[in-house]
Enzyme design. Structure first.
Site, PDB file in Angstrom:
ATOM      1  N   ASP A 226       0.455  -3.343  18.599  1.00 33.59           N
ATOM      2  CA  ASP A 226       0.411  -2.827  17.234  1.00 33.59           C
ATOM      3  C   ASP A 226       0.926  -1.399  17.182  1.00 33.59           C
ATOM      4  O   ASP A 226       0.424  -0.570  16.423  1.00 33.59           O
ATOM      5  CB  ASP A 226      -1.017  -2.903  16.668  1.00 33.59           C
ATOM      6  CG  ASP A 226      -1.072  -2.600  15.174  1.00 33.59           C
ATOM      7  OD1 ASP A 226      -0.102  -2.904  14.470  1.00 33.59           O
ATOM      8  OD2 ASP A 226      -2.088  -2.037  14.720  1.00 33.59           O
TER       9      ASP A 226
ATOM     10  N   GLY B  51       0.920  -6.715   5.827  1.00 34.92           N
ATOM     11  CA  GLY B  51       0.375  -8.065   5.964  1.00 34.92           C
ATOM     12  C   GLY B  51       0.538  -8.736   7.296  1.00 34.92           C
ATOM     13  O   GLY B  51       0.001  -9.829   7.513  1.00 34.92           O
ATOM     14  N   ALA B  52       1.278  -8.132   8.243  1.00 33.65           N
ATOM     15  CA  ALA B  52       1.565  -8.819   9.505  1.00 33.65           C
ATOM     16  C   ALA B  52       0.346  -8.940  10.413  1.00 33.65           C
ATOM     17  O   ALA B  52       0.409  -9.634  11.427  1.00 33.65           O
ATOM     18  CB  ALA B  52       2.683  -8.092  10.254  1.00 33.65           C
TER      19      ALA B  52
ATOM     20  N   MET C 170     -16.227  -6.166  -4.787  1.00 35.13           N
ATOM     21  CA  MET C 170     -16.595  -7.130  -3.758  1.00 35.13           C
ATOM     22  C   MET C 170     -15.796  -8.415  -3.947  1.00 35.13           C
ATOM     23  O   MET C 170     -15.913  -9.083  -4.976  1.00 35.13           O
ATOM     24  CB  MET C 170     -18.099  -7.431  -3.836  1.00 35.13           C
ATOM     25  CG  MET C 170     -18.554  -8.604  -2.980  1.00 35.13           C
ATOM     26  SD  MET C 170     -18.357  -8.330  -1.208  1.00 35.13           S
ATOM     27  CE  MET C 170     -18.590 -10.007  -0.580  1.00 35.13           C
TER      28      MET C 170
ATOM     29  N   THR D  92       0.825  -1.212   0.000  1.00 37.06           N
ATOM     30  CA  THR D  92       0.000   0.000   0.000  1.00 37.06           C
ATOM     31  C   THR D  92       0.856   1.258   0.000  1.00 37.06           C
ATOM     32  O   THR D  92       0.352   2.337  -0.294  1.00 37.06           O
ATOM     33  CB  THR D  92      -0.933   0.039   1.221  1.00 37.06           C
ATOM     34  OG1 THR D  92      -0.147  -0.072   2.420  1.00 37.06           O
ATOM     35  CG2 THR D  92      -1.952  -1.088   1.176  1.00 37.06           C
TER      36      THR D  92
ATOM     37  N   CYS E  99     -14.170  -4.252   5.551  1.00 37.19           N
ATOM     38  CA  CYS E  99     -14.802  -3.370   4.566  1.00 37.19           C
ATOM     39  C   CYS E  99     -16.186  -2.895   4.999  1.00 37.19           C
ATOM     40  O   CYS E  99     -16.548  -1.745   4.778  1.00 37.19           O
ATOM     41  CB  CYS E  99     -14.928  -4.075   3.219  1.00 37.19           C
ATOM     42  SG  CYS E  99     -13.358  -4.382   2.388  1.00 37.19           S
TER      43      CYS E  99
END
Length: 706
Positions: free
Chosen positions: A311, A187-188, A654, A171, A614
């Site tokens: 995080d 991705g972690a 989707m 990203t 989403c």
């Protein structure tokens, strides 16, 4: 003679034009040339400061809309544009690139990397581009890095930077230097990932070097001495879950030392006691790491959050500057990671100069300047089963970039304030194994996030005194990144749809323009035809989709509201294309549908795993994806199956889930119908408040008893 002179003049203009387009080390080091915005942070120092001053405190009232560029077919517009020689470059959606004439707003070319939406299970969107010697570089969400000819948009080369079928995705914006282009990945949070960055030759795409952030299995040997050193700070069999350490956003090149600084990410899983059950700092998670830019060899590091368990990424931007400290010049790196502290480091050796809290921080008392380590609060690591701390995993400062003005000496930071709840109930390090249902090693959060859960501000911070200069509250929880200019202005796009200019000395709002939709994207400024311009992408989508009512409060629905590029200059007066007013969807229901509580509970777990990212926490959509409580599709099993399992809406973004059985789809429908009928009450608010008080009491008791 006149013909010869004219020919020479035309040749000179062509040479000048060619020189302007030759974006290289010299151009990206030239901080006083404001004509172009050719990199994610404009120049190598990533100060996001424009030396242009035609638009200033006195003239900004004349700022008007020059033109807009509508992007009806893309779902995410979170990136910062680039501008080189009168051409604007943007990356939107799944890394679709557009080149647009900056004067007219006309498309010059577009490039679609043809990402397979069936294989993509998350929708963060791309955040930036790189430009180097006539080529545009973009990281594609499916893991590719591609180079495009800046004039034609033709593909020069493409390489897969990740491994086919793994959890990695891209990203962030690439960075370019020394004829190298570097990219990391994310991705972690979603499963097994061992983070790394890779540098490629800008001309050919050939790999030059790769540096892993965390060590792998010792039995396989270590790639270098840094990994061997880092392995001593881990325990257990950390490599079985990857370890994490993704560099998904921040990378800053320092031409003075020929180093690339990496801002590294969280652990995989988040939970430290599961990831490294014997303890340890877990290098190089949540760190600033300096590497030799040509070889990728380790130089130094500073870890902001040793043994991180919350995080608390350090993947936020890192800004370089030369400042006077105690009467002596220092070359510093300034950094505001998620954990709530603002750090000033010496770029030469990584030594900590200072660190202070930017706002409400409860997980640590302070940073010990002698050891460089945080002094943690007992109970913050949820060692007693659960913890409520500030900030939470969204961070006090996230990826939305801050900006530094050498004129005021202030850093301008888009900040957030929201608590984080952590609970690892039922997870024993001796038995726990990472799975798709539990990649983080924490108890999931399933409820809607209310509008009162968090707030935001623009904070002007003095990095030398480590004190606040001023602060302005901003709408909601998630607003855009910042830039600042020699004109004495700070610009930001906001969640309520306004593009705002503030006085850099006081924070006073001097100008605003309604964009027709909210944004998280950062603006930029450039010059074309001798006039200063501003450009910003606006559109609702990206990470705020997960936040339920907290981000839905603004009323933007991505498929209804525009996604657009807006360009401004003085005395322009273009009309903004019409857009729907903000609105909130109303839940619908089939009164004949009988909810089975057991099936709804099973559906909740499935929804949390794949749908919430989403469609929003608690089935309250945060903006872009439809609110499933208000959708007619889940009302029938056949319609729901056609979309979720058979891919009926893949063309509209989707994803498809062919692995879902009829029973699982039915369970999801029961959960959606349950949430559609749920009405928050005063009693719910009272219970939430009581749970909040109980958590605070537990934390206080833990701190008193040790």
């Amino acid at each position: 003679m006149h013909i010869v002179l004219r020919s020479l003049m035309l040749f000179g203009l062509l040479l000048a034009s060619s020189a302007q387009a030759d974006i290289d080390n010299a151009a990206l080091s030239h901080t006083e040339d404001g004509r172009n915005w050719a990199a994610w942070g404009r120049t190598f120092d990533e100060q996001r400061y424009s030396p242009l001053d035609e638009i200033n405190r006195d003239s900004v009232s004349r700022l008007g809309l020059a033109w807009t560029y509508e992007l009806d077919k893309v779902w995410s517009v979170s990136s910062q544009p680039l501008a080189v020689d009168g051409v604007i470059y943007i990356a939107v959606g799944y890394s679709e690139v557009h080149a647009i004439d900056a004067s007219s707003g006309q498309t010059l070319w577009s490039y679609d990397p043809q990402v397979d939406p069936i294989k993509m299970r998350m929708a963060w969107g791309i955040r930036g581009l790189a430009y180097w010697k006539g080529r545009v570089y973009v990281g594609v969400q499916d893991g590719r890095l591609i180079a495009l000819d800046a004039k034609s948009g033709e593909l020069a080369w493409s390489v897969l930077t990740t491994e086919a079928g793994d959890n990695r995705y891209i990203t962030g914006a690439p960075r370019v230097f020394n004829d190298s282009v570097i990219i990391g990945h994310g991705g972690a949070d979603f499963g097994y990932v061992r983070g790394y960055v890779t540098a490629y030759d800008t001309a050919t795409g050939e790999q030059r070097w790769r540096w892993h952030v965390v060590p792998g299995n010792p039995a396989d040997g270590f790639e270098n001495a840094a990994m061997e050193m880092a392995a001593k700070t881990w325990s257990g069999e950390w490599w079985t879950s990857g370890g994490g350490g993704t560099v998904w956003n921040a990378m800053t090149y320092d031409p003075e030392f020929n180093r690339i600084y990496l801002g590294t990410g969280n652990g995989s899983p988040w939970n430290h006691k599961l990831r490294s059950p014997g303890g340890g700092d877990n290098l190089f998670l949540c760190s600033v790491v300096a590497l030799d830019a040509d070889t990728g060899e380790y130089v130094w590091h500073y870890q902001t959050t040793p043994g991180e368990s919350w995080d608390f990424n350090s993947t936020m931007d890192m800004v370089l500057a030369d400042v006077q400290i105690d009467g002596a010049p220092r070359k510093v790196l300034m950094h505001a990671p998620k954990n709530g502290f603002f750090y000033v480091l010496d770029r030469e050796d990584g030594a900590l100069i200072s660190a202070e809290k930017l706002g409400k921080v409860t997980w640590a008392e302070r940073i010990d300047l002698h050891s460089g380590r945080p002094v943690e609060v007992p109970g913050a690591r949820y060692e007693n089963g659960e913890a409520l701390i500030w900030p939470g995993s969204a961070g006090m400062h996230n990826w939305h970039p801050m900006a530094y003005s050498p004129d005021t000496g202030l850093m301008y930071i888009p900040t957030r304030e929201m608590a984080g709840y952590y609970n690892d109930e039922g997870r024993d390090p001796r038995q726990w194994k990472m799975s798709a249902d539990d990649p983080m090693g924490l108890k999931g959060f399933f409820d809607d996030i209310p509008t009162t859960a968090g707030g935001s501000a623009v904070l002007a911070w003095n990095p030398l005194t480590q004190r606040k200069a001023w602060e302005v509250e901003t709408p909601g929880f998630s607003n855009g990144g910042l830039i600042t200019t020699r004109g004495g202005l700070v610009f930001q796009g906001r969640a309520d749809g306004r593009f705002v200019a503030m006085d850099d000395r006081t924070g006073e709002e001097l100008w605003t323009h309604q964009m027709g939709v909210g944004t998280q994207a950062a603006p930029m400024s450039f010059s074309v035809n001798g006039q200063q311009h501003l450009a910003i992408l606006a559109g609702w989508g990206g990470s705020q989709m997960l936040m339920g009512s907290l981000t839905a409060q603004h009323g933007w629905v991505g498929r209804n509201h525009p996604r657009r590029l807006l360009v401004y200059r003085l005395d322009a007066d273009a009309a903004l294309p019409a857009a729907p007013k903000p609105s909130r969807p109303s839940a619908i229901d089939d009164t004949d549908f009988v909810i089975d509580p057991a099936q709804a509970e099973a559906g909740k777990a499935l929804y949390f795993r794949h749908c919430a990212i989403c469609h929003g926490s608690g089935v309250v959509a945060g903006g872009y994806a439809p609110d499933l409580r208000a959708s007619g599709i889940p009302l029938t099993q056949a319609g729901f199956t056609a979309i979720v399992r058979d891919g009926g809406l893949v063309s509209r973004g989707m994803p498809v889930f062919p692995e879902y059985s009829d029973e699982q789809l039915q369970a999801l429908r029961h959960y959606i119908r349950q949430q559609a009928r749920h009405q928050a009450s005063a009693w719910d608010d009272l219970k939430a408040a009581w749970n909040f008080i109980v958590l605070l009491i537990k934390m206080k008791w833990a701190s008193l008893t040790g």
